[in-house]
Design a protein around this motif. Structure first.
Motif, PDB file in Angstrom:
ATOM      1  N   ALA A 270      33.136 -13.726  91.385  1.00 25.01           N
ATOM      2  CA  ALA A 270      31.874 -14.123  90.727  1.00 25.01           C
ATOM      3  C   ALA A 270      31.139 -12.893  90.201  1.00 25.01           C
ATOM      4  CB  ALA A 270      30.999 -14.892  91.703  1.00 25.01           C
ATOM      5  N   ALA A 271      31.115 -11.824  90.992  1.00 22.45           N
ATOM      6  CA  ALA A 271      30.452 -10.592  90.565  1.00 22.45           C
ATOM      7  C   ALA A 271      31.146 -10.019  89.332  1.00 22.45           C
ATOM      8  CB  ALA A 271      30.458  -9.578  91.699  1.00 22.45           C
ATOM      9  N   LEU A 272      32.472 -10.076  89.329  1.00 22.30           N
ATOM     10  CA  LEU A 272      33.223  -9.571  88.172  1.00 22.30           C
ATOM     11  C   LEU A 272      32.890 -10.381  86.930  1.00 22.30           C
ATOM     12  CD1 LEU A 272      36.700  -8.793  89.723  1.00 22.30           C
ATOM     13  CD2 LEU A 272      35.382  -7.245  88.282  1.00 22.30           C
ATOM     14  N   ARG A 273      32.809 -11.705  87.123  1.00 23.18           N
ATOM     15  CA  ARG A 273      32.540 -12.567  85.978  1.00 23.18           C
ATOM     16  C   ARG A 273      31.161 -12.273  85.390  1.00 23.18           C
ATOM     17  NH1 ARG A 273      33.934 -18.711  85.622  1.00 23.18           N
ATOM     18  NH2 ARG A 273      33.337 -18.742  87.797  1.00 23.18           N
ATOM     19  N   SER A 274      30.174 -12.026  86.261  1.00 18.97           N
ATOM     20  CA  SER A 274      28.833 -11.814  85.717  1.00 18.97           C
ATOM     21  C   SER A 274      28.663 -10.410  85.133  1.00 18.97           C
ATOM     22  CB  SER A 274      27.770 -12.101  86.783  1.00 18.97           C
ATOM     23  OG  SER A 274      27.903 -11.194  87.845  1.00 18.97           O
ATOM     24  N   HIS A 275      29.316  -9.410  85.743  1.00 22.03           N
ATOM     25  CA  HIS A 275      29.140  -8.047  85.237  1.00 22.03           C
ATOM     26  C   HIS A 275      30.035  -7.739  84.041  1.00 22.03           C
ATOM     27  CE1 HIS A 275      26.354  -6.456  88.171  1.00 22.03           C
ATOM     28  NE2 HIS A 275      27.045  -7.037  89.132  1.00 22.03           N
ATOM     29  N   SER A 276      31.301  -8.151  84.131  1.00 20.46           N
ATOM     30  CA  SER A 276      32.247  -7.787  83.071  1.00 20.46           C
ATOM     31  C   SER A 276      33.123  -8.981  82.716  1.00 20.46           C
ATOM     32  CB  SER A 276      33.144  -6.633  83.513  1.00 20.46           C
ATOM     33  OG  SER A 276      32.418  -5.672  84.229  1.00 20.46           O
ATOM     34  N   PRO A 277      32.539  -9.981  82.011  1.00 16.74           N
ATOM     35  CA  PRO A 277      33.320 -11.186  81.710  1.00 16.74           C
ATOM     36  C   PRO A 277      34.516 -10.920  80.807  1.00 16.74           C
ATOM     37  CG  PRO A 277      31.197 -11.187  80.555  1.00 16.74           C
ATOM     38  CD  PRO A 277      31.170 -10.043  81.493  1.00 16.74           C
ATOM     39  N   GLU A 278      34.519  -9.744  80.136  1.00 14.83           N
ATOM     40  CA  GLU A 278      35.623  -9.465  79.202  1.00 14.83           C
ATOM     41  C   GLU A 278      36.888  -8.989  79.923  1.00 14.83           C
ATOM     42  OE1 GLU A 278      32.979  -7.734  79.714  1.00 14.83           O
ATOM     43  OE2 GLU A 278      33.216  -5.585  79.364  1.00 14.83           O
ATOM     44  N   TYR A 279      36.760  -8.637  81.208  1.00 17.87           N
ATOM     45  CA  TYR A 279      37.952  -8.203  81.943  1.00 17.87           C
ATOM     46  C   TYR A 279      38.657  -9.415  82.553  1.00 17.87           C
ATOM     47  CZ  TYR A 279      35.713  -3.586  81.889  1.00 17.87           C
ATOM     48  OH  TYR A 279      35.110  -2.424  81.518  1.00 17.87           O
TER      49      TYR A 279
END
Lengths: 126, 240
Positions: B22-31
């Motif tokens: 979830a943290a990855l999705r909110s911070h860097s959705p392009e990865y």
């Protein structure tokens, strides 16, 4: 003579070596024949049996070595078999390491393929 | 824009894996995110699927962190990614700092960028013997690869395509981080580090058993020693 080395090898010992070698040779060949033992792994066993047979046929090898190292010939005999055992165990650990490596690669490949199958099932190509 | 894949090795991380994704999705959705489930016995895989934001590769049994990461490297190469990030599943690695790793890598003077724990507030204090062992090994590795890396055991790192190809071919089984740097160096590739601040653990107890200090020292020491005398095939370098 220093009392450690003996000039000849006892007949009973010689027969023992010969008997053991022939038995080992027969067992290994039979295992290969039945397919229980792969040829490549049988080679080291055959070498062991062969050299053992050689020693039984020419026991002067043993007495010469015993004289050289100032050992009793029985000690030399045991040392010889111990060396073969070490070589075989080392060989097995090499084989196990290689199998473990291949196992790891196969496991990774299976996991990656399973993922791919899942993707295709979820979203079949037209 | 380089294609970036975040690889998360996970072994029984059901409590934290969802938050990390979830943290990855909110911070860097392009990865893109890939979780390697390393034979977990809990609901790690379900948690990952529930997010709908991560690809999931499940190993049929526990291969260990090295084998799991290598699976991710192979995936990254086959899917044509330019950069892969290694990130822990327990929430200690600061996902918001991944863009800094990627940015540093895109300067093209290094093949691996390590996020170094200058400020380690992980709430996890290893035993004294282990700290000493790690510190000795860390310095040894740093000296071997020509200096510049203070935190050789950090598992928070970014790798370019060249590094991925080396690691897909050869990666240590256990405690791989330090040894991987030696392998990299022997293949003529370069690692740099940037400082990051780790998060404290998000909850649950650590599933990573601290290795016995003596075993760790001997195993990694031997592996590194052997690596130095191995004939390495230099990777055919070209611009990534």
């Amino acid at each position: 003579m220093d009392g450690y080395t003996q000039t000849g090898i006892q007949t009973a010992h010689r027969l023992g070596i010969l008997g053991l070698s022939v038995l080992l040779l027969a067992v290994v060949l039979e295992l290969v024949r039945r397919g229980y033992l792969k040829e490549r792994y049988a080679l080291l066993w055959l070498a062991t049996a062969g050299l053992s047979l050689l020693v039984g046929a020419f026991p002067s090898i043993i007495t010469w070595l015993a004289h050289l190292f100032n050992f009793q010939y029985l000690t030399v005999l045991f040392a010889m078999y111990f060396a073969f055992t070490l070589a075989l165990v080392l060989c097995f650990t090499i084989v196990i390491s290689r199998l473990a490596e291949r196992n790891r690669e196969l496991t990774q490949e299976v996991a990656l393929l399973a993922h791919k199958v899942e993707q295709i099932e979820k979203d079949p190509p037209p | 824009m380089p294609r970036v894949l975040v690889i998360i090795p996970a072994y029984n991380e059901e409590e934290t894996i969802g938050d990390v994704i979830a943290a990855l999705r909110s911070h860097s959705p392009e990865y893109n995110v890939l979780v390697i489930d390393d034979g977990s016995h809990d609901r790690t895989a379900e948690r990952v699927r529930a997010t709908g934001h991560a690809a999931l590769v499940r190993l049929p049994y526990n291969l260990g962190i090295g084998g799991a990461m290598q699976t991710g490297f192979k995936y990254a190469i086959r899917q044509g990614y330019d950069i892969a990030i290694q990130c822990d599943a327990d929430g200690q690695h600061p996902v918001e700092q991944i863009p800094s790793l990627v940015e540093r890598l895109s300067r093209n003077d290094a093949d691996v960028v390590i996020g170094s724990r200058y400020v380690a507030d992980s709430g996890y204090t290893p035993s004294l013997s282990r700290r000493i062992g790690k510190s000795i090994l860390s310095r040894l590795v740093d000296a071997l690869i020509g200096g510049g890396i203070t935190d050789t055991t950090s598992g928070f790192r970014a790798m370019n395509r060249r590094a991925l190809e080396v690691f897909a071919d050869r990666y240590p089984d256990d405690y791989p981080e330090a040894e991987a740097l030696v392998i990299l160096h022997m293949c003529g590739l370069r690692a740099v580090e940037i400082p990051v601040t780790m998060h404290p653990r998000k909850g649950g107890v650590t599933s990573i058993k601290p290795p016995h200090a003596a075993y760790y020292m001997v195993k990694v020491g031997l592996a590194i020693f052997v690596d130095l005398f191995r004939t390495t095939k230099r990777t055919t370098s070209g611009e990534p």
